[in-house]
Scaffold this active site. Sequence first.
Site, PDB file in Angstrom:
ATOM      1  N   GLY A  14     -49.339 -16.642 -18.952  1.00 36.77           N
ATOM      2  CA  GLY A  14     -49.739 -18.047 -19.041  1.00 36.77           C
ATOM      3  C   GLY A  14     -49.137 -18.912 -17.956  1.00 36.77           C
ATOM      4  O   GLY A  14     -49.038 -20.132 -18.093  1.00 36.77           O
ATOM      5  N   LYS A  15     -48.772 -18.289 -16.875  1.00 36.58           N
ATOM      6  CA  LYS A  15     -48.148 -18.985 -15.735  1.00 36.58           C
ATOM      7  C   LYS A  15     -49.046 -20.082 -15.172  1.00 36.58           C
ATOM      8  O   LYS A  15     -48.597 -21.206 -14.910  1.00 36.58           O
ATOM      9  CB  LYS A  15     -47.833 -17.923 -14.677  1.00 36.58           C
ATOM     10  CG  LYS A  15     -47.016 -18.322 -13.521  1.00 36.58           C
ATOM     11  CD  LYS A  15     -46.578 -17.109 -12.721  1.00 36.58           C
ATOM     12  CE  LYS A  15     -47.692 -16.418 -11.969  1.00 36.58           C
ATOM     13  NZ  LYS A  15     -48.485 -15.459 -12.729  1.00 36.58           N
ATOM     14  N   LYS A  37     -50.267 -21.865  -4.105  1.00 34.25           N
ATOM     15  CA  LYS A  37     -50.089 -20.472  -4.530  1.00 34.25           C
ATOM     16  C   LYS A  37     -50.149 -19.575  -3.298  1.00 34.25           C
ATOM     17  O   LYS A  37     -51.108 -19.668  -2.516  1.00 34.25           O
ATOM     18  CB  LYS A  37     -51.189 -20.084  -5.524  1.00 34.25           C
ATOM     19  CG  LYS A  37     -50.989 -18.730  -6.211  1.00 34.25           C
ATOM     20  CD  LYS A  37     -52.105 -18.488  -7.217  1.00 34.25           C
ATOM     21  CE  LYS A  37     -51.939 -17.151  -7.940  1.00 34.25           C
ATOM     22  NZ  LYS A  37     -50.970 -17.240  -9.044  1.00 34.25           N
ATOM     23  N   ASP A  54     -57.237 -19.416 -10.375  1.00 35.39           N
ATOM     24  CA  ASP A  54     -56.026 -20.112 -10.812  1.00 35.39           C
ATOM     25  C   ASP A  54     -55.965 -21.518 -10.222  1.00 35.39           C
ATOM     26  O   ASP A  54     -55.701 -22.504 -10.925  1.00 35.39           O
ATOM     27  CB  ASP A  54     -54.774 -19.331 -10.387  1.00 35.39           C
ATOM     28  CG  ASP A  54     -54.631 -18.026 -11.154  1.00 35.39           C
ATOM     29  OD1 ASP A  54     -55.452 -17.759 -12.042  1.00 35.39           O
ATOM     30  OD2 ASP A  54     -53.673 -17.275 -10.847  1.00 35.39           O
ATOM     31  N   GLY A 116     -46.203 -18.504  -8.381  1.00 40.65           N
ATOM     32  CA  GLY A 116     -46.176 -17.142  -7.876  1.00 40.65           C
ATOM     33  C   GLY A 116     -47.325 -16.323  -8.429  1.00 40.65           C
ATOM     34  O   GLY A 116     -48.113 -16.773  -9.264  1.00 40.65           O
TER      35      GLY A 116
END
Length: 220
Positions: A14-15, A37, A54, A116
């Site tokens: 769940g980053k 990112k 993302d 990350g």
Amino acid sequence: MKSIFVTATGTDVGKTYISALLVKAMRDAGVDARYYKPALSGAVREGERLIPGDAAFVAECAGLQQQPEQMVSYIFEEAVSPHLAAKRSGAAIELEKLADDRTKAGAAAEFLLVEGCGGLICPLRRDDQSLMLADVAERFGDELLLVAPAGLGSINAAVLTAEYAKQRGLTVRGIVLNGYEAGNFLHEDNRQEIEALTGLPVLATVAWGAKQIDLNLAQL
């Protein structure tokens, strides 16, 4: 410019979700927060365009104006580890490019959140050079925010990640537990044990589907 490097105890923890909530919270508080990112694999192809999912999610959630592609240095279509995706596409991830892009991403911002890919031992390059995500975090000089699941197995994963970060000389600012259920005896015990065994504070707990994160932003 302030910054934080969001990493996790593993994949699918769940980053990105936590990153989006943090950037949104910063912007809602009047802080010019941006997102960056280093690399992403598993992008969605739309014609000639590769959409880094993302970054697209964070941009939509936080109301960022940049195109998702502008917030990621290396974008790969295959959903495999970045080092393998890069190798199969004929690319090589360069640390100096990542450092330059991070600097540019935060140049006009008050706060930069770096997300990350995978955990700290995620390989970005394994050929004549070895480049791991921990090397990137070290080069950037950012403190870490560790995202861990709230459920079974989280103690082991959180402690191992925190210890590895310590060995690498990386500073962990704190931990966010994702998928946390208030009143769940397992989740509550995991929180206590993780704090005791790592010596790090759990800065926030986030329930599944939460639209905001309850965290003192000054701690970042």
